[in-house]
Scaffold this motif. Structure first.
Motif: not given
Lengths: 265, 311
Positions: A54, A57, A59, A62, A69, A71-73
């Motif tokens: 993490g 990130r 581009d 996933r 998921d 991916t955005l954490l």
């Protein structure tokens, strides 16, 4: 189960310094599998691990653990399921805090920290001492010493224990024995393999040594220029020698192995 | 030196020990060189003084000073972690803004507490109105704040804050929110400084908009002296050092002033304080030059104030 799908990572995008560190990585690691990752400098192995942890990130693409998921954490929000041991023993632990205080930090991972005494009652202390005893390094007798007074190998063992103290899913080892002397490195590696087995942890270990890559774990992947160039496991992997890997490496990259560290040690 | 000067020095020392504790929290534990202090000290004083003058209970007015200081710390924290302003600049911005805000709060450059009831008043009838009454009350407050801080730093949250300040990469790998730790720590740090300002105004009988100049350097000097006296790593001893350092510092200043050492006068105080801190930082650099990188008291300060050599 760790799942990485179509991940691209570019550093400094849109500038003259843009570097495509990962160019479409797909990787599925079943629960409990121990994967060793090799490749030259700049092949993207550390980026892959940082992306899973993490810190980086993607581009595109996933990353998920057990279907969730991530991916955005940010890294801290993944720490409940992902444990890490860093290359530098000084990064994984806090030098001025005692051994038990470091472990207490790990014991509160993944939940909100409150105003209870961090070292807790006698039960928590007993649990931490018992965990230290598992390392077999006699650290349970130095539980109140600042971690900064331990050797690199001992600190790395403490980092490993902290990473895996609470039930979690994925263990990330980023060249975690590269800064240790050979004896300490072997000890920490054996410990890593033991913890992987005992807790059935999905494990990703980057190493600079082809020998280690074949001796430890169940599966080996080789990264070249931001892609997975080789993925070998099971019977086929057992037949591999360091020479076989070097041959494959040459065929994949079109150039001989220049990095001495990949061959030696 | 007269007994009057001595009790005054100890009172000031006890008040500045709260600043030293605040500076210890920001500079040492959070690794955040926070200059808000020069603004949050007079802010605490102004809030408390205006509260008292308007008939607020002096204890509530003091609490108001603490809250105001904490909010100032939060503003600096938010500027840094949420808006991405460099930590040093974030503190300077808040400090400068507070100068105007303090003028607004008081409506004039100063507010006199002459003849008003203060937190010390009830104790004058309890202990008797002596030369040492204020010092005794302040000693109890300083000790209570120190013990409270010691306790906090042993809690899960406090330990997370210490880890975050020392090793943010490790902290986030242990699911600690570094940004939140900065906010919590800055609020506590400046809350203590606000308390110091509120007590100072009540001790000297006036809140003045320019009383904050040099607060940060005095706090640093006190902390450094404390560290030199108690070379301990343990938090409980470091906080004892803040108390002792501040009292010793004000004591030496009082001695130098009364004995006329080198012709030092009251207006030279900030110059002397700045020199003490500069010498301490340079001395720590000389001591560590070429030596193995051992983590001792002053290495942090050194890394905060001296340019890093590229590696």
């Amino acid at each position: 189960m760790l799942s990485v799908r179509g991940v691209h990572v570019t550093f400094n995008p849109g500038t003259a310094l843009a570097v495509e560190a990962l160019r479409g990585v797909d990787l599925d690691v079943p629960a409990g599998q121990f994967v060793t990752v090799i490749g030259t400098n700049g092949a993207g192995k550390s980026t892959l691990l940082s992306m899973v942890a993490g810190d980086v990130r993607p581009d595109r693409g996933r990353v998920a653990v057990d279907g969730k998921d991530l991916t955005l954490l940010p890294a801290r929000a993944r720490a409940g399921v992902i444990g890490r041991v860093f290359q530098d023993p000084r990064i994984g632990t806090c030098a001025s805090l005692s051994v038990e205080e470091n472990l207490a930090l790990a014991a509160s991972r993944g939940r909100r920290r409150n105003l209870r005494n961090a070292l807790g009652g006698s039960r928590r202390r007993a649990f931490l001492a018992e965990q230290l005893e598992r390392l077999g390094l006699g650290l349970q007798d130095r539980i109140t010493s600042p971690v900064g007074t331990l050797s690199g190998g001992q600190r790395q063992a403490v980092s490993l224990l902290m990473a895996t103290l609470l039930p979690m899913k994925v263990l990330i080892l980023d060249e975690h024995t590269a800064a240790l002397d050979p004896g300490a490195a072997a000890q920490v590696l054996a410990l890593s393999a033991e913890i992987n087995k005992e807790q059935a942890l999905t494990t990703l270990m980057v190493t600079h040594s082809m020998r280690q890559a074949l001796d430890y774990g169940d599966r080996t992947i080789m990264m070249t220029a931001g892609r997975i160039a080789l993925d070998v496991a099971g019977e086929e992997r057992r037949r591999y020698e360091v020479g076989t890997l070097m041959e494959l490496f040459k065929r994949n990259t079109g150039e001989p192995v220049e990095d001495d560290q990949l061959v030696l040690s | 030196m007269s007994m009057f000067a001595l009790s005054g020095a100890i009172e000031a020392g006890l008040i500045f020990s709260l600043v030293a504790l605040g500076v210890y929290m920001s500079f040492r534990l959070l690794n955040f060189p926070d200059l808000t202090v020069d603004g949050s000290f007079p802010l605490g004083a102004a809030a408390a003084a205006v509260g008292i003058v308007n008939g607020l209970n002096p204890f509530l007015a003091t609490a108001l000073g603490v809250a105001a200081g904490a909010v100032a710390g939060l503003v600096t924290g938010v500027l840094n972690v949420r808006l991405g302003v460099m930590n040093l600049l974030a503190g300077i911005l808040t400090m400068v803004a507070l100068y105007s805000i303090n003028l607004r709060i008081m409506g004039s450059p100063n507010t006199s507490l002459y003849g008003s009831e203060t937190v010390f008043t009830p104790f004058e009838s309890l202990i008797g109105p002596g030369l040492w009454t204020n010092a005794i009350v302040l000693a109890v407050i300083a000790l209570a704040v120190k013990l409270l801080l010691d306790w906090f730093l042993r809690t899960e949250l406090g330990l997370a804050l210490r880890a975050s300040g020392e090793n943010p990469v490790m902290a986030s790998a242990q699911s600690i929110d570094n940004d939140r730790m900065v906010l919590v720590g800055m609020a506590i740090s400046n809350g203590m400084v606000g308390l110091a300002g509120a007590l100072f105004a009540q001790s000297v009988g006036v809140a003045d908009v320019s009383m904050g100049i040099g607060t940060i350097v005095t706090g640093l000097a006190a902390m450094i002296i404390g560290e030199a006296v108690f070379k301990a790593r343990k938090v409980a001893w470091a906080t004892v050092g803040c108390l002792a350092g501040a009292i010793l510092y004000r004591f030496f200043i009082a001695v130098a002033l009364s004995a006329g050492v080198l012709g030092i006068q009251a207006q030279d105080l900030n110059l002397v304080t700045a020199l003490v801190v500069a010498v301490a930082v340079v001395a720590s650099k000389a001591r560590f030059a070429g030596a193995a990188r051992v983590r001792l008291g002053m290495t942090r300060l050194r890394s905060t104030f001296q340019p890093q050599r590229g590696g």
